[in-house]
Design a protein around this motif. Sequence first.
Motif, PDB file in Angstrom:
ATOM      1  N   THR A 171       0.844  -1.197   0.000  1.00  0.00           N
ATOM      2  CA  THR A 171       0.000   0.000   0.000  1.00  0.00           C
ATOM      3  C   THR A 171       0.881   1.248   0.000  1.00  0.00           C
ATOM      4  O   THR A 171       1.735   1.383   0.866  1.00  0.00           O
ATOM      5  CB  THR A 171      -0.906  -0.009   1.252  1.00  0.00           C
ATOM      6  OG1 THR A 171      -1.660  -1.219   1.267  1.00  0.00           O
ATOM      7  CG2 THR A 171      -1.839   1.188   1.260  1.00  0.00           C
TER       8      THR A 171
ATOM      9  N   LEU B 204     -13.145   5.081  -1.523  1.00  0.00           N
ATOM     10  CA  LEU B 204     -12.367   4.037  -2.202  1.00  0.00           C
ATOM     11  C   LEU B 204     -12.940   3.905  -3.610  1.00  0.00           C
ATOM     12  O   LEU B 204     -14.009   3.338  -3.806  1.00  0.00           O
ATOM     13  CB  LEU B 204     -12.456   2.717  -1.446  1.00  0.00           C
ATOM     14  CG  LEU B 204     -11.602   1.579  -2.024  1.00  0.00           C
ATOM     15  CD1 LEU B 204     -10.131   1.980  -2.102  1.00  0.00           C
ATOM     16  CD2 LEU B 204     -11.763   0.319  -1.186  1.00  0.00           C
TER      17      LEU B 204
ATOM     18  N   ALA C  54     -12.252  -5.426  -0.931  1.00  0.00           N
ATOM     19  CA  ALA C  54     -11.273  -4.726  -0.095  1.00  0.00           C
ATOM     20  C   ALA C  54     -11.903  -4.247   1.208  1.00  0.00           C
ATOM     21  O   ALA C  54     -11.283  -4.277   2.267  1.00  0.00           O
ATOM     22  CB  ALA C  54     -10.679  -3.540  -0.856  1.00  0.00           C
ATOM     23  N   LYS C  55     -13.151  -3.797   1.142  1.00  0.00           N
ATOM     24  CA  LYS C  55     -13.840  -3.274   2.324  1.00  0.00           C
ATOM     25  C   LYS C  55     -14.525  -4.359   3.137  1.00  0.00           C
ATOM     26  O   LYS C  55     -15.037  -4.092   4.220  1.00  0.00           O
ATOM     27  CB  LYS C  55     -14.935  -2.283   1.884  1.00  0.00           C
ATOM     28  CG  LYS C  55     -14.482  -0.875   1.623  1.00  0.00           C
ATOM     29  CD  LYS C  55     -15.672  -0.005   1.258  1.00  0.00           C
ATOM     30  CE  LYS C  55     -16.733   0.133   2.336  1.00  0.00           C
ATOM     31  NZ  LYS C  55     -16.543   1.248   3.259  1.00  0.00           N
TER      32      LYS C  55
ATOM     33  N   ALA D  84     -13.659   4.886   2.460  1.00  0.00           N
ATOM     34  CA  ALA D  84     -12.505   3.991   2.319  1.00  0.00           C
ATOM     35  C   ALA D  84     -12.105   3.359   3.649  1.00  0.00           C
ATOM     36  O   ALA D  84     -10.984   3.531   4.130  1.00  0.00           O
ATOM     37  CB  ALA D  84     -11.329   4.755   1.704  1.00  0.00           C
ATOM     38  N   ASN D  85     -13.042   2.647   4.246  1.00  0.00           N
ATOM     39  CA  ASN D  85     -12.794   1.984   5.526  1.00  0.00           C
ATOM     40  C   ASN D  85     -13.359   0.569   5.473  1.00  0.00           C
ATOM     41  O   ASN D  85     -14.238   0.296   4.659  1.00  0.00           O
ATOM     42  CB  ASN D  85     -13.503   2.754   6.654  1.00  0.00           C
ATOM     43  CG  ASN D  85     -14.974   2.956   6.368  1.00  0.00           C
ATOM     44  OD1 ASN D  85     -15.333   3.574   5.362  1.00  0.00           O
ATOM     45  ND2 ASN D  85     -15.838   2.438   7.211  1.00  0.00           N
ATOM     46  N   PRO D  86     -12.857  -0.337   6.331  1.00  0.00           N
ATOM     47  CA  PRO D  86     -13.512  -1.645   6.418  1.00  0.00           C
ATOM     48  C   PRO D  86     -14.973  -1.450   6.796  1.00  0.00           C
ATOM     49  O   PRO D  86     -15.301  -0.563   7.588  1.00  0.00           O
ATOM     50  CB  PRO D  86     -12.740  -2.360   7.534  1.00  0.00           C
ATOM     51  CG  PRO D  86     -11.427  -1.656   7.616  1.00  0.00           C
ATOM     52  CD  PRO D  86     -11.710  -0.232   7.248  1.00  0.00           C
TER      53      PRO D  86
ATOM     54  N   LEU E 260      -7.003  -0.311   5.564  1.00  0.00           N
ATOM     55  CA  LEU E 260      -6.982  -1.087   4.320  1.00  0.00           C
ATOM     56  C   LEU E 260      -5.570  -1.474   3.870  1.00  0.00           C
ATOM     57  O   LEU E 260      -5.371  -1.919   2.739  1.00  0.00           O
ATOM     58  CB  LEU E 260      -7.686  -0.306   3.201  1.00  0.00           C
ATOM     59  CG  LEU E 260      -9.181  -0.032   3.436  1.00  0.00           C
ATOM     60  CD1 LEU E 260      -9.768   0.828   2.307  1.00  0.00           C
ATOM     61  CD2 LEU E 260      -9.978  -1.336   3.567  1.00  0.00           C
TER      62      LEU E 260
ATOM     63  N   ARG F 109      -4.538  -4.338   1.457  1.00  0.00           N
ATOM     64  CA  ARG F 109      -5.756  -4.676   0.713  1.00  0.00           C
ATOM     65  C   ARG F 109      -5.966  -3.772  -0.496  1.00  0.00           C
ATOM     66  O   ARG F 109      -6.746  -4.099  -1.379  1.00  0.00           O
ATOM     67  CB  ARG F 109      -6.981  -4.610   1.633  1.00  0.00           C
ATOM     68  CG  ARG F 109      -6.793  -5.440   2.907  1.00  0.00           C
ATOM     69  CD  ARG F 109      -8.043  -5.477   3.759  1.00  0.00           C
ATOM     70  NE  ARG F 109      -9.124  -6.129   3.053  1.00  0.00           N
ATOM     71  CZ  ARG F 109      -9.259  -7.440   2.956  1.00  0.00           C
ATOM     72  NH1 ARG F 109      -8.392  -8.248   3.524  1.00  0.00           N
ATOM     73  NH2 ARG F 109     -10.266  -7.954   2.300  1.00  0.00           N
ATOM     74  N   ILE F 110      -5.314  -2.602  -0.501  1.00  0.00           N
ATOM     75  CA  ILE F 110      -5.365  -1.716  -1.680  1.00  0.00           C
ATOM     76  C   ILE F 110      -3.953  -1.199  -1.960  1.00  0.00           C
ATOM     77  O   ILE F 110      -3.109  -1.154  -1.060  1.00  0.00           O
ATOM     78  CB  ILE F 110      -6.327  -0.514  -1.483  1.00  0.00           C
ATOM     79  CG1 ILE F 110      -5.881   0.372  -0.303  1.00  0.00           C
ATOM     80  CG2 ILE F 110      -7.754  -0.999  -1.251  1.00  0.00           C
ATOM     81  CD1 ILE F 110      -6.655   1.680  -0.209  1.00  0.00           C
TER      82      ILE F 110
END
Length: 336
Positions: free
Chosen positions: A6, A39, A55-56, A143-145, A161, A164-165
């Motif tokens: 990342t 995201l 991703a989320k 852009a968060n879980p 993240l 994951r990104i």
Amino acid sequence: MSKITTSIYRPTPANLRRLAAALRRGELVAVPTETVYGLAANALDARACRRIFAAKRRPTHDPLIVHVLDLRQAAALAEISPAAEKLARRFWPGPLTLVLPRRSTVPDIVTAGRDSVAIRSPVHLLARRLLRLTGLPLAAPSANPFGYVSPTTAAHVRDGLVGRIRHILDGGPCRVGVESTIVDMRDPARPKILRPGAISREAISRCLHRAVRLQETGRPAGNARGELAPGMLEQHYSPRTPLVVVGKLTASVIHAAPENSGFIYFEKPSDIRLTGQEFWLSRGGDAREAARNLYAVLRRADQGRFARLWVEAPPGALGPLAGAINDRLRRASAGR
Ligand code: TXA
Ligand code: MG
């Protein structure tokens, strides 16, 4: 998903071109907006949008917001009624999302199979640069879980993240700090606010010359799941530490709280001895400042030091952002 590196990018012209190219290739890029970081993926590419959900860890029944440059780009994705056009002309670019009847150009994954699509035109300069450089509409949830506190800095995005990104564009802290107001405009005669934000119900009513209802949170009447924005679910925006919302953090509330509690004041208290357990959303009791700080403060207070967080609700009379903060706090504390 295999581990990936990342990176956080400074907003140089070369980096913006690089990130625009990544978006065109179907990759994800975390992008600053005036509300929270989103995201982003090419909204016309179903495979790219699917990556957002992965991703989320977002359930695929929760539809995405599509970001556009202007009304013209929106009109390619949705039917714009005269009332919807009025709102867009008044509040775009800015923190207002319109839920509109979709066109077939929008992939099902974006709308979670609904016949409507949520669209907004962000005012943030960097979000607009990427929209312009890609020439694409960009689907972007926060852009968060899924379920956790939204990100208002690039570091927040990375914390949630990382691995994951690949790409995070750093635009500094978000100016508004809470998510956009969402208005359901599927039926122009019955506009309804699905999520309160910086654009107030009164301002929307004034613009439309009609009363606008506020959708209640929680379960809709009956089992009409399709009627409800999943973001309207009771529990959302939640820190891991259980959170209790109180009207006022008085001496007696603090006295009665367990020892390992954290206290989040709406306004910095001047009359107490600080013990390291105190946080505040604003220095001077200003709702705009409090909204800007809300998620950063919740994240700082949620680092495992406390067994419980007590947070002061801002007075509702302080305007739309106080209402939005109260809405998020209510949901952050729901089911606890
Ligand atoms: O300010 C914002 O709106 C930020 C920035 C990134 O633009 N985005 C954001 O996205 O908050 P997200 O996914 O965290 O929240 C979008 C909300 C969700 O509650 C979703 O259920 C709702 O919008 N939504 C999306 N499409 C919808 C639709 N067709 N009908 C009803 N609700 C919808
Ligand atoms: Mg979200």
